[in-house]
Design a protein around this motif. Structure first.
Motif, PDB file in Angstrom:
ATOM      1  N   LEU A 105       0.847  -1.073   0.107  1.00 53.92           N
ATOM      2  CA  LEU A 105      -0.170  -0.127  -0.017  1.00 53.92           C
ATOM      3  C   LEU A 105       0.952   1.159   0.110  1.00 53.92           C
ATOM      4  O   LEU A 105       0.582   2.121  -0.758  1.00 53.92           O
ATOM      5  CB  LEU A 105      -0.801  -0.160   1.168  1.00 53.92           C
ATOM      6  CG  LEU A 105      -1.847  -1.222   1.377  1.00 53.92           C
ATOM      7  CD1 LEU A 105      -2.711  -0.998   2.745  1.00 53.92           C
ATOM      8  CD2 LEU A 105      -2.666  -0.950  -0.004  1.00 53.92           C
ATOM      9  N   ASP A 106       2.019   1.223   0.858  1.00 54.58           N
ATOM     10  CA  ASP A 106       2.838   2.325   0.757  1.00 54.58           C
ATOM     11  C   ASP A 106       3.435   2.459  -0.616  1.00 54.58           C
ATOM     12  O   ASP A 106       3.711   3.825  -0.909  1.00 54.58           O
ATOM     13  CB  ASP A 106       3.762   2.187   1.905  1.00 54.58           C
ATOM     14  CG  ASP A 106       3.571   2.177   3.384  1.00 54.58           C
ATOM     15  OD1 ASP A 106       2.489   2.754   3.586  1.00 54.58           O
ATOM     16  OD2 ASP A 106       4.153   1.935   4.299  1.00 54.58           O
ATOM     17  N   THR A 107       4.040   1.471  -1.209  1.00 60.37           N
ATOM     18  CA  THR A 107       4.616   1.716  -2.554  1.00 60.37           C
ATOM     19  C   THR A 107       3.320   2.235  -3.501  1.00 60.37           C
ATOM     20  O   THR A 107       3.770   2.967  -4.341  1.00 60.37           O
ATOM     21  CB  THR A 107       5.022   0.257  -3.071  1.00 60.37           C
ATOM     22  OG1 THR A 107       5.869  -0.292  -2.007  1.00 60.37           O
ATOM     23  CG2 THR A 107       5.717   0.154  -4.435  1.00 60.37           C
ATOM     24  N   LEU A 108       2.207   1.637  -3.543  1.00 59.86           N
ATOM     25  CA  LEU A 108       1.370   2.148  -4.385  1.00 59.86           C
ATOM     26  C   LEU A 108       1.016   3.740  -4.130  1.00 59.86           C
ATOM     27  O   LEU A 108       0.983   4.439  -5.353  1.00 59.86           O
ATOM     28  CB  LEU A 108      -0.106   1.679  -4.235  1.00 59.86           C
ATOM     29  CG  LEU A 108      -0.083  -0.010  -5.025  1.00 59.86           C
ATOM     30  CD1 LEU A 108      -1.099  -0.632  -4.257  1.00 59.86           C
ATOM     31  CD2 LEU A 108      -0.434   0.237  -6.308  1.00 59.86           C
ATOM     32  N   SER A 109       0.710   4.021  -3.019  1.00 60.77           N
ATOM     33  CA  SER A 109       0.556   5.521  -2.787  1.00 60.77           C
ATOM     34  C   SER A 109       1.686   6.549  -3.048  1.00 60.77           C
ATOM     35  O   SER A 109       1.492   7.591  -3.887  1.00 60.77           O
ATOM     36  CB  SER A 109       0.029   5.875  -1.287  1.00 60.77           C
ATOM     37  OG  SER A 109       1.200   5.471  -0.261  1.00 60.77           O
ATOM     38  N   THR A 110       2.795   5.940  -2.663  1.00 58.82           N
ATOM     39  CA  THR A 110       4.123   6.896  -3.089  1.00 58.82           C
ATOM     40  C   THR A 110       4.255   7.055  -4.556  1.00 58.82           C
ATOM     41  O   THR A 110       4.387   8.030  -5.173  1.00 58.82           O
ATOM     42  CB  THR A 110       5.400   6.101  -2.672  1.00 58.82           C
ATOM     43  OG1 THR A 110       5.302   6.032  -1.217  1.00 58.82           O
ATOM     44  CG2 THR A 110       6.607   6.886  -2.976  1.00 58.82           C
ATOM     45  N   LEU A 111       4.124   5.886  -5.475  1.00 54.64           N
ATOM     46  CA  LEU A 111       3.973   5.875  -6.890  1.00 54.64           C
ATOM     47  C   LEU A 111       2.992   6.704  -7.308  1.00 54.64           C
ATOM     48  O   LEU A 111       3.389   7.759  -8.366  1.00 54.64           O
ATOM     49  CB  LEU A 111       3.902   4.311  -7.350  1.00 54.64           C
ATOM     50  CG  LEU A 111       3.945   4.269  -9.080  1.00 54.64           C
ATOM     51  CD1 LEU A 111       5.190   4.871  -9.440  1.00 54.64           C
ATOM     52  CD2 LEU A 111       3.595   2.944  -9.432  1.00 54.64           C
ATOM     53  N   HIS A 112       1.767   6.712  -7.087  1.00 61.47           N
ATOM     54  CA  HIS A 112       0.727   7.332  -7.817  1.00 61.47           C
ATOM     55  C   HIS A 112       0.569   8.765  -7.113  1.00 61.47           C
ATOM     56  O   HIS A 112       0.024   9.774  -7.995  1.00 61.47           O
ATOM     57  CB  HIS A 112      -0.601   6.583  -7.789  1.00 61.47           C
ATOM     58  CG  HIS A 112      -0.354   5.198  -8.442  1.00 61.47           C
ATOM     59  ND1 HIS A 112      -0.281   5.219  -9.917  1.00 61.47           N
ATOM     60  CD2 HIS A 112      -0.210   3.950  -8.124  1.00 61.47           C
ATOM     61  CE1 HIS A 112      -0.270   3.931 -10.325  1.00 61.47           C
ATOM     62  NE2 HIS A 112      -0.092   3.159  -9.280  1.00 61.47           N
ATOM     63  N   GLU A 113       0.856   9.021  -5.970  1.00 63.99           N
ATOM     64  CA  GLU A 113       0.844  10.277  -5.444  1.00 63.99           C
ATOM     65  C   GLU A 113       1.996  11.333  -6.274  1.00 63.99           C
ATOM     66  O   GLU A 113       1.622  12.582  -6.706  1.00 63.99           O
ATOM     67  CB  GLU A 113       1.018  10.323  -4.081  1.00 63.99           C
ATOM     68  CG  GLU A 113       0.004  10.039  -3.054  1.00 63.99           C
ATOM     69  CD  GLU A 113      -1.239  10.869  -3.119  1.00 63.99           C
ATOM     70  OE1 GLU A 113      -0.956  12.258  -2.919  1.00 63.99           O
ATOM     71  OE2 GLU A 113      -2.361  10.515  -3.242  1.00 63.99           O
ATOM     72  N   ALA A 114       3.067  10.548  -6.637  1.00 60.13           N
ATOM     73  CA  ALA A 114       4.070  11.558  -7.460  1.00 60.13           C
ATOM     74  C   ALA A 114       3.382  11.637  -8.967  1.00 60.13           C
ATOM     75  O   ALA A 114       3.608  12.798  -9.409  1.00 60.13           O
ATOM     76  CB  ALA A 114       5.359  10.476  -7.513  1.00 60.13           C
ATOM     77  N   ARG A 115       2.783  10.736  -9.613  1.00 55.97           N
ATOM     78  CA  ARG A 115       2.180  10.953 -10.906  1.00 55.97           C
ATOM     79  C   ARG A 115       1.262  11.828 -10.808  1.00 55.97           C
ATOM     80  O   ARG A 115       0.934  12.426 -11.815  1.00 55.97           O
ATOM     81  CB  ARG A 115       1.699   9.309 -11.204  1.00 55.97           C
ATOM     82  CG  ARG A 115       2.750   8.294 -11.468  1.00 55.97           C
ATOM     83  CD  ARG A 115       2.220   7.116 -12.192  1.00 55.97           C
ATOM     84  NE  ARG A 115       3.108   6.288 -12.753  1.00 55.97           N
ATOM     85  CZ  ARG A 115       2.977   5.150 -13.246  1.00 55.97           C
ATOM     86  NH1 ARG A 115       1.773   4.727 -13.448  1.00 55.97           N
ATOM     87  NH2 ARG A 115       3.971   4.425 -13.550  1.00 55.97           N
ATOM     88  N   ALA A 116       0.557  11.736  -9.787  1.00 57.52           N
ATOM     89  CA  ALA A 116      -0.645  13.063  -9.587  1.00 57.52           C
ATOM     90  C   ALA A 116      -0.260  14.209  -9.138  1.00 57.52           C
ATOM     91  O   ALA A 116      -0.776  15.328  -9.264  1.00 57.52           O
ATOM     92  CB  ALA A 116      -1.503  12.493  -8.486  1.00 57.52           C
ATOM     93  N   GLY A 117       1.140  14.323  -9.017  1.00 63.67           N
ATOM     94  CA  GLY A 117       1.787  15.916  -8.729  1.00 63.67           C
ATOM     95  C   GLY A 117       1.677  16.417  -7.490  1.00 63.67           C
ATOM     96  O   GLY A 117       1.412  17.599  -7.067  1.00 63.67           O
ATOM     97  N   GLU A 118       1.115  15.646  -6.421  1.00 60.99           N
ATOM     98  CA  GLU A 118       0.694  15.931  -5.040  1.00 60.99           C
ATOM     99  C   GLU A 118       2.001  16.206  -4.232  1.00 60.99           C
ATOM    100  O   GLU A 118       3.123  15.703  -4.260  1.00 60.99           O
ATOM    101  CB  GLU A 118       0.181  14.895  -4.380  1.00 60.99           C
ATOM    102  CG  GLU A 118      -1.358  14.785  -5.014  1.00 60.99           C
ATOM    103  CD  GLU A 118      -2.171  15.980  -4.781  1.00 60.99           C
ATOM    104  OE1 GLU A 118      -2.480  16.444  -3.703  1.00 60.99           O
ATOM    105  OE2 GLU A 118      -2.519  16.434  -5.940  1.00 60.99           O
ATOM    106  N   ASN A 119       1.933  17.681  -3.792  1.00 64.85           N
ATOM    107  CA  ASN A 119       3.321  18.036  -2.964  1.00 64.85           C
ATOM    108  C   ASN A 119       2.513  19.075  -1.752  1.00 64.85           C
ATOM    109  O   ASN A 119       2.286  20.070  -2.190  1.00 64.85           O
ATOM    110  CB  ASN A 119       4.268  18.831  -3.932  1.00 64.85           C
ATOM    111  CG  ASN A 119       5.332  19.311  -3.167  1.00 64.85           C
ATOM    112  OD1 ASN A 119       5.847  18.728  -2.219  1.00 64.85           O
ATOM    113  ND2 ASN A 119       6.042  20.368  -3.785  1.00 64.85           N
TER     114      ASN A 119
END
Length: 207
Positions: free
Chosen positions: A119-133
């Motif tokens: 779950l951590d891997t998924l959120s890290t990957l897709h939050e980065a793709r979503a451009g969340e900062n």
């Protein structure tokens, strides 16, 4: 997998790249209740030997999947191809261009810590793709609530024993015909597939 060898990807890493870029799969397996399918985000390991995913505990597959053979299918863009787009429509029939990757293997149930890592891997990957900062992380959640939610899902890892990719992009046609098909596909609003067709043509020209 399409039986025509023309539709096998020439690049050794293309199938794994598609799985990582798309990141979502249909998981198929046989159960005592008949064949079942589930749909889930997936994580492909760095060496492309395992595929992880998680399912709701109430899913029809969940209680039967551990230790069972499974098939995961990742689908890319697809589009109808009109026979009118060919130079000689009198000898052509409509078809479908598409991208799909099949992976087969035996699934095992993940331990709780492995599920959380997934779950951590998924959120890290897709939050980065979503451009969340800053990105969302589970640190923002109440720990007890997170535990209740993860208790409602089951994680799995499938060791991949076979890859069966299909990249059907009119490779069995000449360059002019492929461009006519790509232009037709683009006109119908499937720009991503048209781009892939042209990219394939460029890669073949450079080879």
């Amino acid at each position: 997998m399409h039986p025509n060898p023309a539709f096998r990807p020439r690049q050794d890493d293309l199938a794994a790249l598609l799985v990582r870029e798309i990141g979502f799969a249909a998981i198929f397996a046989a159960t005592p209740d008949g064949p079942r399918v589930a749909h889930a985000p997936v994580v492909l390991s760095a060496d492309a030997t395992t595929l992880q995913f998680h399912l709701a505990r109430g899913n029809g597959l969940t209680k039967h999947l551990a230790g069972a053979p499974a098939l995961a299918v990742v689908q890319g863009p697809d589009a109808y191809v009109s026979a009118n787009w060919y130079a000689d429509a009198a000898t052509a029939v409509p078809t479908w261009n598409y991208v799909a990757v099949e992976m087969e293997g035996v699934a095992r149930k993940l331990e709780d810590a492995e599920l959380v890592a997934q779950l951590d891997t998924l959120s890290t990957l897709h939050e980065a793709r979503a451009g969340e900062n800053p990105p969302w992380t589970r640190a923002k959640m109440d720990a007890n609530h997170f535990a209740r939610l993860t208790g409602a899902i089951t994680g799995f890892e499938m060791r991949i024993s076979a890859w069966r990719p299909t990249v059907k992009l009119s490779q069995n046609k000449d360059a002019a015909e492929r461009e006519r098909v790509a232009a037709g596909i683009e006109r119908t609003g499937h720009g991503a597939l048209a781009h892939l067709m042209r990219q394939l043509a460029d890669d073949k020209a450079e080879a």
